[in-house]
Write a protein that holds these residues in place. Structure first.
Motif, PDB file in Angstrom:
ATOM      1  N   ARG A  32      -3.565  20.769  25.344  1.00 52.30           N
ATOM      2  CA  ARG A  32      -4.103  20.292  24.062  1.00 52.30           C
ATOM      3  C   ARG A  32      -4.802  21.430  23.304  1.00 52.30           C
ATOM      4  O   ARG A  32      -4.584  21.629  22.113  1.00 52.30           O
ATOM      5  N   HIS A  77      -1.916  19.984  18.549  1.00 53.14           N
ATOM      6  CA  HIS A  77      -2.288  19.882  19.966  1.00 53.14           C
ATOM      7  C   HIS A  77      -1.048  20.253  20.787  1.00 53.14           C
ATOM      8  O   HIS A  77       0.033  19.696  20.564  1.00 53.14           O
ATOM      9  N   HIS A  81       1.370  14.011  15.369  1.00 50.09           N
ATOM     10  CA  HIS A  81       0.631  13.964  16.633  1.00 50.09           C
ATOM     11  C   HIS A  81       1.276  12.928  17.546  1.00 50.09           C
ATOM     12  O   HIS A  81       2.046  12.065  17.093  1.00 50.09           O
ATOM     13  N   SER A  82       0.948  13.012  18.830  1.00 48.99           N
ATOM     14  CA  SER A  82       1.330  12.014  19.834  1.00 48.99           C
ATOM     15  C   SER A  82       0.141  11.834  20.774  1.00 48.99           C
ATOM     16  O   SER A  82      -0.910  12.438  20.562  1.00 48.99           O
ATOM     17  N   GLU A 124       1.596  17.697  22.723  1.00 55.92           N
ATOM     18  CA  GLU A 124       2.174  16.578  21.973  1.00 55.92           C
ATOM     19  C   GLU A 124       3.545  17.020  21.469  1.00 55.92           C
ATOM     20  O   GLU A 124       3.630  17.939  20.675  1.00 55.92           O
TER      21      GLU A 124
HETATM   22 CA    CA Z   1      -3.341  14.724  18.718  1.00 56.29          CA
END
Ligand code: CA
Length: 333
Positions: A99, A57, A143-144, A60
């Motif tokens: 994203r 994404h 991820h974040s 992130e």
């Molecule tokens: Ca994510």
């Protein structure tokens, strides 16, 4: 050709290779142009192969920053085995800070196993699934929370049907050394990199490391420490922290389960969400996690948004504006 991606990377060659994956992308601004996705491969003799990926994404950032720091400091002689780093896998989305891909509007994490002749995002997924995964024993995908969510820094795994794979993944989750470890029951894993890696028998871990559109320094430290701990756990490398300060836990500290839709709280109506609980706060079933204000109707009381289970607030919405159905809180139990 198995893939539309062009690359001069030789995954079997010892040493370090900094290069790009090239995907042809004809567009108004660039007739014979390509999308370039950075890739770094370190290999030294025989040993396990780990894929370290981020930027699935594009909004992130903590994982990609930690991976960029790793590749500048790592040398092939420090490792035994192979480390493949794809720090900004959906690079068009990363470059746009969004994203989803601005090229084709797709979510890379809903595009697996991809298609050789699909759009750019599907071509990336197909390359990872068909070319990169066969080399890998372990996949760690960073991820974040991105633009819209803010998480307590956590390492994440799924509940798995195969007991052996579940046990080995849980050992790795504990070895990562994050403040939190989440065991997630995935309601709909179809199309995710996670599911594709798990289905092909890899040890797969993900993360959630703050977010809110920032590069959170603690999130970066947790990622860097997790990389060192995981490389040690799989006997690929024994790296030391660059400085004494910062996050350096050897074990993941608090475990949470996220077993069902009851762990999520969603906005009912559009407005401004005031989430007044801090991350890590205890929440009781039926208690408000915040409220939506309606500035267009000053006589109307705010809508309280209520937890459907008792546990700990592990994630909350970052921006103030909400639309119906937006996730505003996740409760770990
Ligand atoms: Ca994510």
């Amino acid at each position: 050709m198995m893939t539309k991606v062009q690359s001069d990377i030789d995954f079997e060659k010892d040493g370090q290779q900094f290069s790009f994956l090239k995907i042809p992308h004809s567009r108004n601004s660039s007739a014979w142009g390509n999308q370039l996705i950075p890739i770094v491969v370190f290999k030294n003799g025989t040993g396990p192969t780990i894929l370290l990926s981020g930027g699935v994404h594009g909004d992130e950032y903590e994982g990609p920053v930690a991976l960029s720091k790793l590749v500048r400091g790592l040398r092939p002689e420090m490792i035994q085995g192979r480390v493949i780093v794809l720090p900004a896998l959906n690079f068009p989305a990363h470059a746009a800070g969004t994203r989803l891909s601005p090229v084709d509007g797709r979510d890379l994490n809903r595009s697996f196993p991809g298609r050789r002749d699909g759009g750019i995002t599907e071509i990336i997924a197909h390359y990872v699934d068909q070319v990169v995964f066969p080399f890998c024993d372990v996949v760690l995908d960073f991820h974040s929370g991105g633009y819209s969510l803010d998480f307590l820094p956590a390492v994440v795994m799924h509940e798995l049907e195969n007991a052996g794979q579940m046990g080995a993944t849980r050992d790795a989750l504990l070895a990562f050394g994050a403040p939190c470890g989440h065991v997630l029951f995935e309601v709909d894993g179809g199309g995710t990199l996670d599911f594709a890696a798990e289905q092909s028998g890899k040890i797969f871990l993900s993360t959630e490391l703050r977010g809110g559109g920032r590069v959170d320094p603690l999130g970066v430290e947790v990622a860097e420490n997790g990389i060192r701990n995981i490389l040690r756990h799989f006997q690929i490398a024994d790296l030391q922290a660059e400085s004494e300060g910062g996050w350096n836990a050897k074990r993941t500290e608090r475990l949470f389960r996220i077993p069902s839709a009851l762990n999520f709280v969603h906005a009912g109506e559009a407005g401004l969400f005031e989430g007044d609980l801090v991350l890590g706060a205890s929440v009781a079933e039926g208690r408000s996690v915040g409220r939506t204000h309606f500035l267009g109707n000053l006589q109307r009381a705010p809508e309280e948004l209520v937890a459907k289970c008792t546990g700990t607030l592990i994630c909350k919405r970052a921006p103030g504006r909400v639309e119906p159905g937006d996730c505003v809180a996740v409760i770990g139990i």
